[in-house]
Design an enzyme around this catalytic site. Sequence first.
Site, short mmCIF file in Angstrom:
data_model
loop_
_atom_site.label_atom_id
_atom_site.label_comp_id
_atom_site.label_asym_id
_atom_site.label_seq_id
_atom_site.Cartn_x
_atom_site.Cartn_y
_atom_site.Cartn_z
N PHE A 159 2.55 -9.89 -4.60
CA PHE A 159 1.98 -10.69 -3.52
C PHE A 159 0.56 -11.07 -3.95
O PHE A 159 -0.21 -10.21 -4.37
CB PHE A 159 1.96 -9.84 -2.25
CG PHE A 159 1.68 -10.62 -1.00
CD1 PHE A 159 2.70 -11.28 -0.33
CD2 PHE A 159 0.39 -10.68 -0.49
CE1 PHE A 159 2.44 -11.99 0.83
CE2 PHE A 159 0.13 -11.39 0.68
CZ PHE A 159 1.15 -12.05 1.33
N ASP A 240 2.10 -0.69 -2.93
CA ASP A 240 2.00 -1.56 -1.76
C ASP A 240 3.38 -1.55 -1.10
O ASP A 240 4.33 -2.10 -1.65
CB ASP A 240 1.60 -2.97 -2.19
CG ASP A 240 1.47 -3.92 -1.00
OD1 ASP A 240 2.08 -3.65 0.05
OD2 ASP A 240 0.76 -4.93 -1.13
C1 LIG Z 1 2.36 -9.07 3.79
C2 LIG Z 1 1.78 -8.53 2.55
C3 LIG Z 1 0.40 -8.43 2.40
C4 LIG Z 1 -0.50 -8.98 3.46
O1 LIG Z 1 -1.77 -8.46 3.41
P1 LIG Z 1 -2.68 -8.45 4.72
O2 LIG Z 1 -3.91 -7.81 4.27
O3 LIG Z 1 -1.92 -7.67 5.77
O4 LIG Z 1 -2.86 -9.87 5.14
C5 LIG Z 1 -0.09 -7.84 1.23
N1 LIG Z 1 0.75 -7.40 0.27
C6 LIG Z 1 2.10 -7.51 0.40
C7 LIG Z 1 3.00 -7.02 -0.68
C8 LIG Z 1 2.64 -8.09 1.54
O5 LIG Z 1 3.96 -8.22 1.65
#
Ligand SMILES: *Cc1c(COP(=O)(O)O)cnc(C)c1O
Length: 458
Positions: A159, A240
């Site tokens: 991501f 993550d």
């Molecule tokens: C949804 C998601 C995020 C989003 O990050 P936020 O700080 O909550 O906006 C980060 N990493 C992954 C892998 C995600 O799926």
Amino acid sequence: MPWMGWQPLPPRKARQAGEGTTGMTIETMAGASITAEAYAQALDAADPIGRFRDRFYLPPGQIYLDGNSLGLLSHDAERETLAALEQWRTLAIGGWLGGDPPWFTLGESLGALTAPLVGAEPEAVVVTGGTTINLHALVATFYRPAGRRRRIVATSLDFPSDLYALASQIRLHGGDPATDLVLVPSRDDRTIDEAEIVAALTDEVALALLPSVLYRSGQLLDLPRLAAAARQRGISLGFDCAHSVGAVPHQFDAWGIDWAFWCSYKYLNAGPGATGGLYVNRRHWGTAPGLAGWWGYEKSRQFDMAVDWAGAAGAGAWQIGTPSPLATAPLRGSLRLFAEAGIDALRAKSLAQTSYLIDLLEADGLTAPRFRYGIGTPRQPERRGGHVAVEHPEGARIARALKARGIVPDFRPPNVVRLAPVPLYTSFHDLWRVGRALREIVERGDHLRGERGRDLVA
Ligand SMILES: *Cc1c(COP(=O)(O)O)cnc(C)c1O
């Protein structure tokens, strides 16, 4: 031929321990085709956790398959949120100690309620911050470049927010992401081979951050294998878990995971921008957080307002500032549903639903050249998270055509329509209707009309 409710069809290799244990045998469907509506209805009839659907507000007239981006509101979450508002109204400042639960220890109490979902002791989990914020808090703690060991390993399919954050952390330490950020490549643009990750864990690597489930293809990585490999090599490894918490059971303590973080607005259904969570393994407690703040102070002495920092004993030390009771309350209601349904039952149904959807599209001929749909998600249940990545050259238009039919997917460039059956509220019949819609869209040529490209929020 009799078949098992919740068994992927056709029968596949034996499931992992703990999966499929709640499946029920259905003896009445002799000869039924997987493409038949009655097949989906029989699966729903045999679903031991189908009743949880009534605990949610389902968008009227829609089939909602976007719970991996934003989960739906449950009555339980709504009740807790209204109660938090009421406590602000009636208790004002008294809510910090007199709230139910007290706002002062919200991070710890909600962390303990989340711990079973990640397989952790209660003090190893705290509800605080958000995904990217918690990433920064943990990487700022565990990234200690020294000598030859300067590199951070991640993957090319991460991501993007994670990559932006890692690059900025490297710069903070005076490094250059061009050399210090190592992205394990994908050979098929969908999945990452764990063996290639392990090979990238060299003696020049200080830290690794990996997704548990890849956000686009839905591949579930082998967390225990990766954790063991990193530990052997003296590399701090975090995960993550934004796309696995609430969808997949974890055993962080038993697997020896160093640290992890996640959000609460996807599969945990705690609402847009809800407070996230993080995990720190017991062996790292007492390590000084890289981004310290007064909320990580030892609770009994926080209001001493001392000049020197004294951290809480467990993961609570990684909190930074005042939590938001209003952004945390829905999670408390939502976690009740997880406790009642049980994460193993939810995982068994999730796998049955993603298997059913894949098998349905194939059996219905939708992956043949005439329709041009493809499945980007691994077929093996143990390598699959909670959603199915349906690929199509006109993916963005397919996603719009689904929405026009009241089916809510999401779209990830270049060609992926993500469909997430959420076992708490998605029925097998919903999925059968999605299969019908995907066929109809191509038969009618709806995918050749309308705007190309994604919306601002896709
Ligand atoms: C949804 C998601 C995020 C989003 O990050 P936020 O700080 O909550 O906006 C980060 N990493 C992954 C892998 C995600 O799926």
